[in-house]
Design a protein around this motif. Structure first.
Motif, PDB file in Angstrom:
ATOM      1  N   PHE A 205      48.178 -24.493  21.856  1.00  0.00           N
ATOM      2  CA  PHE A 205      47.991 -25.946  22.641  1.00  0.00           C
ATOM      3  C   PHE A 205      48.287 -25.684  23.661  1.00  0.00           C
ATOM      4  O   PHE A 205      47.522 -26.479  24.723  1.00  0.00           O
ATOM      5  CB  PHE A 205      48.860 -27.018  21.663  1.00  0.00           C
ATOM      6  CG  PHE A 205      48.555 -27.239  20.230  1.00  0.00           C
ATOM      7  CD1 PHE A 205      47.707 -28.313  20.208  1.00  0.00           C
ATOM      8  CD2 PHE A 205      49.086 -26.752  19.273  1.00  0.00           C
ATOM      9  CE1 PHE A 205      47.329 -28.687  18.919  1.00  0.00           C
ATOM     10  CE2 PHE A 205      48.580 -26.828  17.851  1.00  0.00           C
ATOM     11  CZ  PHE A 205      47.739 -27.918  18.024  1.00  0.00           C
ATOM     12  N   GLN A 206      49.014 -24.583  24.278  1.00  0.00           N
ATOM     13  CA  GLN A 206      49.230 -24.356  25.832  1.00  0.00           C
ATOM     14  C   GLN A 206      47.981 -23.853  26.183  1.00  0.00           C
ATOM     15  O   GLN A 206      47.326 -24.130  27.364  1.00  0.00           O
ATOM     16  CB  GLN A 206      50.531 -23.306  25.695  1.00  0.00           C
ATOM     17  CG  GLN A 206      51.807 -24.005  25.246  1.00  0.00           C
ATOM     18  CD  GLN A 206      52.772 -22.937  25.222  1.00  0.00           C
ATOM     19  OE1 GLN A 206      52.450 -21.539  25.056  1.00  0.00           O
ATOM     20  NE2 GLN A 206      54.158 -23.064  25.288  1.00  0.00           N
ATOM     21  N   ILE A 207      47.265 -22.890  25.527  1.00  0.00           N
ATOM     22  CA  ILE A 207      46.112 -22.433  26.009  1.00  0.00           C
ATOM     23  C   ILE A 207      45.004 -23.370  26.241  1.00  0.00           C
ATOM     24  O   ILE A 207      44.091 -23.415  26.999  1.00  0.00           O
ATOM     25  CB  ILE A 207      45.638 -21.240  25.044  1.00  0.00           C
ATOM     26  CG1 ILE A 207      46.656 -20.217  25.101  1.00  0.00           C
ATOM     27  CG2 ILE A 207      44.058 -20.952  25.329  1.00  0.00           C
ATOM     28  CD1 ILE A 207      46.468 -19.067  23.864  1.00  0.00           C
ATOM     29  N   PHE A 208      45.093 -24.339  25.313  1.00  0.00           N
ATOM     30  CA  PHE A 208      44.123 -25.522  25.359  1.00  0.00           C
ATOM     31  C   PHE A 208      44.072 -26.305  26.587  1.00  0.00           C
ATOM     32  O   PHE A 208      43.153 -26.384  27.176  1.00  0.00           O
ATOM     33  CB  PHE A 208      44.148 -26.345  24.275  1.00  0.00           C
ATOM     34  CG  PHE A 208      43.066 -27.375  24.196  1.00  0.00           C
ATOM     35  CD1 PHE A 208      41.881 -27.500  23.796  1.00  0.00           C
ATOM     36  CD2 PHE A 208      43.703 -28.887  24.311  1.00  0.00           C
ATOM     37  CE1 PHE A 208      41.024 -28.653  23.863  1.00  0.00           C
ATOM     38  CE2 PHE A 208      42.955 -29.892  24.401  1.00  0.00           C
ATOM     39  CZ  PHE A 208      41.560 -29.914  24.153  1.00  0.00           C
ATOM     40  N   VAL A 209      45.369 -26.671  26.615  1.00  0.00           N
ATOM     41  CA  VAL A 209      45.701 -27.578  27.979  1.00  0.00           C
ATOM     42  C   VAL A 209      45.220 -27.026  29.323  1.00  0.00           C
ATOM     43  O   VAL A 209      44.707 -27.514  30.025  1.00  0.00           O
ATOM     44  CB  VAL A 209      47.123 -28.064  28.086  1.00  0.00           C
ATOM     45  CG1 VAL A 209      47.236 -28.698  29.185  1.00  0.00           C
ATOM     46  CG2 VAL A 209      47.567 -28.951  26.767  1.00  0.00           C
ATOM     47  N   ASP A 210      45.703 -25.552  29.111  1.00  0.00           N
ATOM     48  CA  ASP A 210      45.480 -24.817  30.513  1.00  0.00           C
ATOM     49  C   ASP A 210      43.845 -24.625  30.632  1.00  0.00           C
ATOM     50  O   ASP A 210      43.315 -24.230  31.783  1.00  0.00           O
ATOM     51  CB  ASP A 210      46.094 -23.331  30.394  1.00  0.00           C
ATOM     52  CG  ASP A 210      47.568 -23.648  30.505  1.00  0.00           C
ATOM     53  OD1 ASP A 210      47.881 -24.733  31.057  1.00  0.00           O
ATOM     54  OD2 ASP A 210      48.493 -22.627  30.192  1.00  0.00           O
ATOM     55  N   GLY A 211      43.191 -24.603  29.588  1.00  0.00           N
ATOM     56  CA  GLY A 211      41.786 -24.414  29.584  1.00  0.00           C
ATOM     57  C   GLY A 211      41.076 -25.629  29.926  1.00  0.00           C
ATOM     58  O   GLY A 211      39.571 -25.453  30.046  1.00  0.00           O
ATOM     59  N   ILE A 212      41.459 -26.549  30.072  1.00  0.00           N
ATOM     60  CA  ILE A 212      40.556 -27.888  30.439  1.00  0.00           C
ATOM     61  C   ILE A 212      39.993 -27.760  31.846  1.00  0.00           C
ATOM     62  O   ILE A 212      40.702 -27.198  32.734  1.00  0.00           O
ATOM     63  CB  ILE A 212      41.490 -29.012  30.274  1.00  0.00           C
ATOM     64  CG1 ILE A 212      42.119 -29.200  28.863  1.00  0.00           C
ATOM     65  CG2 ILE A 212      40.917 -30.374  30.882  1.00  0.00           C
ATOM     66  CD1 ILE A 212      43.251 -30.336  28.875  1.00  0.00           C
ATOM     67  N   VAL A 213      38.716 -28.209  31.781  1.00  0.00           N
ATOM     68  CA  VAL A 213      38.019 -27.815  33.077  1.00  0.00           C
ATOM     69  C   VAL A 213      38.871 -28.616  34.413  1.00  0.00           C
ATOM     70  O   VAL A 213      39.488 -29.701  34.272  1.00  0.00           O
ATOM     71  CB  VAL A 213      36.748 -28.489  33.374  1.00  0.00           C
ATOM     72  CG1 VAL A 213      35.791 -28.460  34.340  1.00  0.00           C
ATOM     73  CG2 VAL A 213      35.958 -27.846  32.153  1.00  0.00           C
ATOM     74  N   LYS A 214      39.012 -27.794  35.600  1.00  0.00           N
ATOM     75  CA  LYS A 214      39.735 -28.298  36.466  1.00  0.00           C
ATOM     76  C   LYS A 214      39.082 -29.578  37.053  1.00  0.00           C
ATOM     77  O   LYS A 214      37.969 -29.963  36.947  1.00  0.00           O
ATOM     78  CB  LYS A 214      39.742 -27.324  37.476  1.00  0.00           C
ATOM     79  CG  LYS A 214      40.690 -26.185  37.325  1.00  0.00           C
ATOM     80  CD  LYS A 214      40.713 -25.151  38.407  1.00  0.00           C
ATOM     81  CE  LYS A 214      41.795 -24.030  38.387  1.00  0.00           C
ATOM     82  NZ  LYS A 214      41.879 -23.647  36.806  1.00  0.00           N
ATOM     83  N   GLY A 215      40.359 -30.641  37.304  1.00  0.00           N
ATOM     84  CA  GLY A 215      39.782 -32.054  37.784  1.00  0.00           C
ATOM     85  C   GLY A 215      39.386 -32.860  36.519  1.00  0.00           C
ATOM     86  O   GLY A 215      39.403 -34.107  36.564  1.00  0.00           O
ATOM     87  N   GLY A 216      39.610 -32.252  35.437  1.00  0.00           N
ATOM     88  CA  GLY A 216      39.540 -33.001  34.041  1.00  0.00           C
ATOM     89  C   GLY A 216      40.901 -33.847  33.699  1.00  0.00           C
ATOM     90  O   GLY A 216      41.751 -33.881  34.824  1.00  0.00           O
ATOM     91  N   SER A 217      40.933 -34.232  32.438  1.00  0.00           N
ATOM     92  CA  SER A 217      42.201 -35.030  32.220  1.00  0.00           C
ATOM     93  C   SER A 217      42.620 -34.926  30.920  1.00  0.00           C
ATOM     94  O   SER A 217      41.965 -34.143  29.992  1.00  0.00           O
ATOM     95  CB  SER A 217      41.924 -36.551  32.207  1.00  0.00           C
ATOM     96  OG  SER A 217      40.866 -36.930  31.076  1.00  0.00           O
TER      97      SER A 217
END
Length: 451
Positions: A205-217
């Motif tokens: 889940f840490q990897i998922f959050v860190d992988g959200i496109v920059k500027g996303g939410s």
């Protein structure tokens, strides 16, 4: 495009095959066994393999891509042929990403509730005739398929599963979607055959959050302490929107949601489902649906298939079937039913059917999960343990894990059915929780007990 599916019969795979055929692609596929309803649905569209099995001759250089399902083994002969020919081989999530690279990707993840939240969002969008692409893990009322893909829609809504992508790609599916708008409902240890420790599971889940496109939410359930910690610790440059369970009341078996216009009756119930609703509202607002319109649409949402699905009801009694199998889901579902029907006897039956639930060490996670029920039953098949090649679990281990002295445990399907059909269901709420079928339980016979 010409696409070949290796293991076309899976729930997700056959829906993707149907979606691509609907889009105009040439689709072929293979599988060694295909169950209903996949079999009939593929046959109706001319996509059912003429013969079951694996046929390397189906793989040729005129294919644009091969999609590999989880049901296939790493030594699959069709996979070998595709690798030998240097064809493009995609996992299910990789191909969905390829189809949505130019869209805004809305990814709904979490250990529990993701199917329901995704279903709520799609229900609201469909109510207001907002056209989106989607992939959801349940058949929804008003939708032909669980997957829909177009060239023209701006958004795609994806249910983000943390399980493995394919037999040759051990990454969790939701890592591959590269979300622009994301939601996480909570973190509760699951899939121990893949993530053997709690720390390893949380890391996904840490990897998922860190992988959200920059500027996303990221929209997240702040009532989950571990999830809150993961999101707040992320240094990814994204917006963070916490949500929590909204105020609500229960009167005579109906749940009323508190809204700016006053209490509103809704079809669903349970604290976990109200929490899911709050998350869905945030996502819909980010997709352009305002709060008042969300409330109007969600009032008619009856739930996702197999999620607290009402299968029978009479004047004094009701029966529900639920897909709950992990400890957190079992606890939430049992508590929801007990709270919704406080003046009735609650009989909760749980089948231990998954790899995790049949693991002697993991069983301890179920402690207290069935406690809200007046009577609790656990069924498991020693045969299923053998098929999954797991170490045998004993009735004593199950009893010790649940820590409930009056727990009834059955290992023989007939004994369980004799017990169930011998019950007086007057003033009773029956809850049947399983991702299996209790060794062949006929749910039509269950329904007749409530006539």
């Amino acid at each position: 495009m010409k696409i070949h599916f290796i293991a076309i019969g899976g729930s997700a795979m056959h829906n993707l095959a149907l979606a691509l055929a609907h889009k105009g692609y040439q689709v072929t596929g293979s599988d060694d066994i295909i169950y209903e309803p996949s079999k009939s649905r593929l046959n109706e569209k001319g996509l059912l393999p003429e013969e079951f099995g694996w046929f390397p001759e189906k793989i040729s250089t005129d294919l644009d891509a091969v999609i590999l399902g989880m049901h296939a083994k790493p030594d699959n002969p069709e996979l070998f042929k595709a690798q030998e020919l240097g064809l493009q081989i995609f996992s299910y999530p990789e191909f969905l990403y390829e189809q949505s690279k130019d869209k805004t990707r809305v990814v709904i993840g979490g250990s529990h509730g993701k199917t329901t939240i995704t279903s709520m969002i799609l229900h609201v969008l469909n109510y207001w005739d907002v056209k989106v692409d989607y992939m959801v893990g349940a058949q929804l009322e008003g939708f032909d398929r669980m997957v829909h893909l177009t060239e023209e829609n701006d958004f795609i809504v994806l249910e983000g599963d943390e399980y493995l992508s394919s037999p040759i790609d051990r990454r969790p599916k939701f890592h591959l979607y590269h979300a622009n708008i994301a939601l996480l409902s909570g973190i509760a240890w699951d899939h121990i055959n893949v993530f053997p420790t709690w720390e390893n599971y949380v890391q996904q889940f840490q990897i998922f959050v860190d992988g959200i496109v920059k500027g996303g939410s990221i929209t997240y359930n702040e009532e989950d302490a571990e999830l809150k910690k993961v999101v707040e610790a992320s240094e990814n440059t994204i917006r963070k929107f916490p949500y929590r369970t909204p105020d609500h009341t229960v009167e005579d078996g109906t749940t009323f949601l508190e809204t700016p216009e006053g209490p509103m009756p809704i079809e669903i119930f349970g604290k976990h489902n109200l929490n899911n609703l709050a998350g869905a509202k945030w996502i819909c607002q980010q997709m352009g649906v305002d709060e008042a319109d969300f409330y109007e649409a969600i009032a008619s949402f009856k739930g996702a298939s197999k999620r607290l699905e009402k299968i029978a009801e009479n004047r004094t009694s009701v029966a529900f079937k639920d897909f709950a199998h992990s400890p957190s889901k079992v606890a939430a579902t049992t508590a929801a039913v007990a709270a919704q029907y406080p003046n009735r006897r609650v009989l909760a039956c749980l089948e231990l059917h998954t790899y995790s639930s049949l693991n002697a060490e993991f069983l301890k996670e179920y402690q207290g999960a069935l406690n809200p029920a007046d009577e609790a039953v656990v069924f498991y098949s020693p045969e299923a343990v053998k098929i999954k090649k797991l170490d045998a679990v004993t009735e004593t281990q199950i009893a010790e894990a649940f820590q409930r002295e009056d727990l009834k445990i059955f290992t023989d399907p007939k004994d369980f059915q004799d017990f169930l059909f011998g019950q007086n269901f007057e003033n009773t709420t029956l809850l049947l929780m399983s991702s299996g079928n209790y060794g062949g339980l006929d749910f039509e016979v269950v329904k007749k007990k409530f006539d």
